[in-house]
Design a protein around this motif. Structure first.
Motif, short mmCIF file in Angstrom:
data_model
loop_
_atom_site.label_atom_id
_atom_site.label_comp_id
_atom_site.label_asym_id
_atom_site.label_seq_id
_atom_site.Cartn_x
_atom_site.Cartn_y
_atom_site.Cartn_z
N SER A 236 0.81 -1.23 0.00
CA SER A 236 0.00 0.00 0.00
C SER A 236 0.84 1.27 0.00
N VAL A 237 2.13 1.15 0.25
CA VAL A 237 2.99 2.35 0.24
C VAL A 237 3.24 2.83 -1.20
N LEU A 238 2.98 1.99 -2.19
CA LEU A 238 3.24 2.35 -3.58
C LEU A 238 2.08 3.13 -4.17
N PRO A 239 2.35 4.17 -4.95
CA PRO A 239 1.28 4.93 -5.62
C PRO A 239 0.83 4.21 -6.90
N ALA A 240 0.33 3.00 -6.73
CA ALA A 240 -0.06 2.19 -7.89
C ALA A 240 -1.32 1.43 -7.54
N GLU A 241 -2.09 1.05 -8.58
CA GLU A 241 -3.25 0.20 -8.35
C GLU A 241 -2.77 -1.24 -8.17
N ILE A 242 -3.51 -2.01 -7.38
CA ILE A 242 -3.14 -3.40 -7.11
C ILE A 242 -4.29 -4.29 -7.56
N LYS A 243 -3.97 -5.30 -8.35
CA LYS A 243 -4.99 -6.20 -8.88
C LYS A 243 -4.64 -7.63 -8.50
#
Length: 472
Positions: A236-243
């Motif tokens: 969750s620390v990454l500024p990315a969507e997670i799928k």
């Protein structure tokens, strides 16, 4: 432009599609204003032109944009395929003009606007949209090959799910560029596409913080998802969507989201089509339009009936058993276009220069006039104005065993015109490939139905769906 903005704009097909959308809508609006200035303001000397014409012009453009958005016609992948999707965009454009024209007629404001301006703007906009989409297809296709417009994805997985993800996302037209492959361990399964992983979860997080990553895809088998909650907390620390790649391994099984029943979460694989208020609105649309069309076309229908009767012996109407909603057998009406003895010989698709077709029948089939009696089927509640075209019972039996999703067409009422027909898929289907392509458009219509979608198809039908090279 700052480096980070430039990188994101180049990497994101979503941004590229939005930029094109703004450009297409602005060009359409400016065309209307330019034609209005030249004709209405200068020639007709209507000096309050801007105040009078600007709001309906904006409404047309916004409706056009909404219809394209609903049809996902601003997706870069669709923009790259000019021949396949440009006619759908033109249909939406015509639908937007028709919707605003009907609103103007309903509120009594249509007489305030120049019909010549309206018609010239529509025709010039059709040309502009075709031209813009042809140019966009050339640009986006080239950029896709070069990897200039793509989402950067990092994959965390192992075993069969990892193979599936890499094989699917590694396709040239996927719109995704695999930035890295990570997994629980650095050894073990080899994908056959990428033979080495880039590390574990810590390396993935470090990689994501040092590079532009749009999406993190978790492709783990169920047995290795025990610590998924902890993994999500760290990612969750990454500024990315997670799928999360689901367990279902076939692309033929759709994923429609997640819903709850009795506080239990379920994966939605299929939704009931056109339900609730949509069902009521669709029924009103069908009965109102079919009633109006039947009354307005009554003199013409009588003339056609007389021509059929005088041309060859036999009844005016040809009745054929076809499948309707929920696979129920219905009797579909058509103007008779063949000699009586031919139409009673069982099902056989018509071919070009078919000697079974009468002289009048050839004209009726070429212009799709033979389908007009199906307005009576709509009034009987057996068909809709818009929907998948009904096929003969024998044809359905043949293709249902060859195409797994074929009978899904019968989840809604069949229609007089449809999404497949305005996208150049009409006429006889002699191959499984041809029927499968038509099926794709029918299923897309069912899953994406809306009243505006119907109106855009109806508006496009006279221009695209009636007279066609495939008609026989």
């Amino acid at each position: 432009m700052p480096a980070d903005l430039r990188t994101n704009a180049q990497a994101s097909p979503h941004v590229s599609g939005q930029i094109y959308a703004v450009m297409e809508l602005l060009v359409t609006l400016l065309l209307g204003m330019l034609i209005g200035h030249v004709y209405v303001y200068t020639h007709l000397e209507q000096h309050d032109f801007l105040q009078t014409y600007i709001w309906p012009s904006i409404l047309i453009v916004l409706t056009f944009g909404y219809l394209n958005y609903r049809s996902k016609l601003y997706d870069v992948q669709k923009l790259s395929r000019f021949l396949t999707f440009s006619s759908a965009a033109v249909g939406n454009l015509v639908g937007a003009f028709l919707i605003v024209a009907l609103i103007g007629l309903a509120i009594g404001a249509a007489d305030e606007f120049s019909r010549l301006w309206f018609g010239v703007w529509l025709c010039s906009s059709v040309v502009a949209v075709w031209t813009l989409r042809a140019a966009a297809a050339r640009v986006f296709s080239s950029q896709a090959v070069q990897g200039a417009i793509s989402r950067r994805a990092a994959i965390f997985g192992t075993d069969a799910p990892l193979r599936r993800a890499v094989e699917a996302l590694g396709m040239p037209d996927s719109g995704v560029r695999i930035a890295g492959i990570f997994g629980p361990t650095r050894d073990g399964d080899q994908t056959g596409v990428v033979t080495a992983r880039d590390g574990g979860l810590a390396e993935l997080i470090d990689f994501g913080q040092r590079n532009d990553v749009d999406t993190v895809i978790i492709a783990l088998p169920p047995s290795q998802r025990r610590h998924l909650e902890d993994m999500l907390s760290e990612l969750s620390v990454l500024p990315a969507e997670i799928k999360l790649l689901p367990d279902i391994e076939t692309h033929m099984v759709p994923f429609r989201g997640i819903s709850s029943l009795a506080q239990v979460q379920f994966i939605d694989l299929q939704q009931k089509p056109i339900s609730g208020w949509g069902h009521m609105m669709k029924a009103v649309e069908d009965y109102v339009l079919a009633s109006i069309a039947t009354v307005l076309l009554a003199p013409f229908l009588l003339l056609v009936a007389a021509a059929v009767k005088l041309d060859s012996p036999g009844p005016v109407f040809f009745k054929q058993k076809r499948h309707g909603l929920n696979n129920q057998v219905i009797t579909v009406f058509k103007f008779r276009t063949m000699h009586v003895q031919s139409e009673g010989q069982g099902f056989r698709q018509a071919t070009r220069n078919d000697n079974r077709v009468t002289r009048v029948g050839r004209i009726l089939r070429r212009l799709s006039i033979d389908e007009l009696p199906q307005l009576f089927n709509v009034l009987r509640g057996e068909m809709s104005i818009v929907g998948p075209r009904p096929h003969a019972v024998e044809q359905n039996a043949a293709y249902a065993g060859l195409l797994p999703m074929y009978n899904n067409r019968h989840r809604v009422k069949p229609g007089i015109t449809g999404w497949a027909q305005v996208n150049d898929f009409r006429g006889p289907t002699f191959t499984v490939e041809a029927m499968n392509k038509r099926l794709e458009y029918d299923l897309y219509y069912i899953e994406n139905w809306s009243i505006l979608f119907d109106i855009s198809i109806i508006a496009a039908t006279p221009f695209i769906g009636l007279v066609h090279k495939n008609a026989v």
